[in-house]
Design a protein around this motif. Sequence first.
Motif, mmCIF file in Angstrom:
data_model
loop_
_atom_site.group_PDB
_atom_site.id
_atom_site.type_symbol
_atom_site.label_atom_id
_atom_site.label_comp_id
_atom_site.label_asym_id
_atom_site.label_seq_id
_atom_site.Cartn_x
_atom_site.Cartn_y
_atom_site.Cartn_z
ATOM 1 N N THR A 112 6.103 -18.207 -8.282
ATOM 2 C CA THR A 112 6.679 -16.872 -8.128
ATOM 3 C C THR A 112 8.168 -16.887 -8.434
ATOM 4 N N TRP A 115 8.623 -16.847 -12.098
ATOM 5 C CA TRP A 115 8.498 -15.504 -12.659
ATOM 6 C C TRP A 115 9.754 -14.687 -12.409
ATOM 7 N N GLY A 151 2.806 -11.206 -11.650
ATOM 8 C CA GLY A 151 2.704 -12.415 -10.848
ATOM 9 C C GLY A 151 1.326 -12.608 -10.248
ATOM 10 N N TYR A 155 -1.481 -15.642 -10.979
ATOM 11 C CA TYR A 155 -1.998 -16.442 -9.869
ATOM 12 C C TYR A 155 -3.523 -16.397 -9.788
ATOM 13 N N THR A 219 3.652 -12.940 -3.406
ATOM 14 C CA THR A 219 4.039 -12.309 -4.672
ATOM 15 C C THR A 219 4.640 -10.923 -4.471
ATOM 16 N N LEU A 223 8.448 -10.675 -5.797
ATOM 17 C CA LEU A 223 8.558 -9.893 -7.030
ATOM 18 C C LEU A 223 8.654 -8.398 -6.753
#
Length: 277
Positions: A112, A115, A151, A155, A219, A223
């Motif tokens: 994460t 990203w 994200g 995953y 996530t 994010l």
Amino acid sequence: MTPLIPAGEGRRLGLVLPALVVLGVVLFGPLAELMSLTVGSGRFEPYAEIWNDSFYWGVIAGSFRIAALTSVICLLLAYPLSYFLATARPSVAALGLAFVLLPFWTSLLIRTYAWMVLLGRSGVINSTLMGLGLIDRPVALMYNTTGVIIGTVHYLLPFMVFPVYAAMKRVDPNLMLAAYGLGATHWGVFRKVYLPLTLNGVFAGFALVFIISLSAYVTPALLGGGRVVMIANLIQMQVSQLLNWPLAGALSVAIMVAAFAVYGLMGLITGRKHDGA
């Protein structure tokens, strides 16, 4: 006298019984304790609060929307990838499966954060696009629903690939050859032969990805940047910040009921497909 449980079934039950006990103690024990804060005590005020507050409905609806979009995108990516792996040479398929498994070799937290480096306003993607002259200003790829979905798809993609891949490996190629021999087109073979035979894997993967993404926490927290709140983030907020354990228990019950509903719906659809076959 015929035993109630056949010997073979008894041996298999004995093998899985320790795992079931551990799962029940570690997973269902704390969950039951959390549920007892509302259902067990007869206090239904948290459910009434959720029902009457549009904020909670917005969080639940947003969580379902993100989970549905994640599942659909994973399916669109996983189906052709799984077909390639199922029809490729063994060496190529083994290499491809290794790449699919690659995300599992890295911590979710590290992935994460990676990203975040890629999607930030000064990240690799925006810098590359601006360097190529494709955009004039950075695109908002993080701290919004787009970043959370990107994200989450990264995953959960393997969780869609493997059920679909397993279903495709069970398809007999002679069935397609027979359909071609009877004059069917490529689209006709796919729609009437190949797709129905792989639907079990599709439904299994879709249910798995949907349920896991519905309860995603790390996530959306990173994010989403606090702007995208999903059910798991709301539960954590109620427990750690507001100390509202009954409401956290009610939200846990809601997400568990939703997961069982999705699982049951997929099982019902799969059963009907079997009956139709």
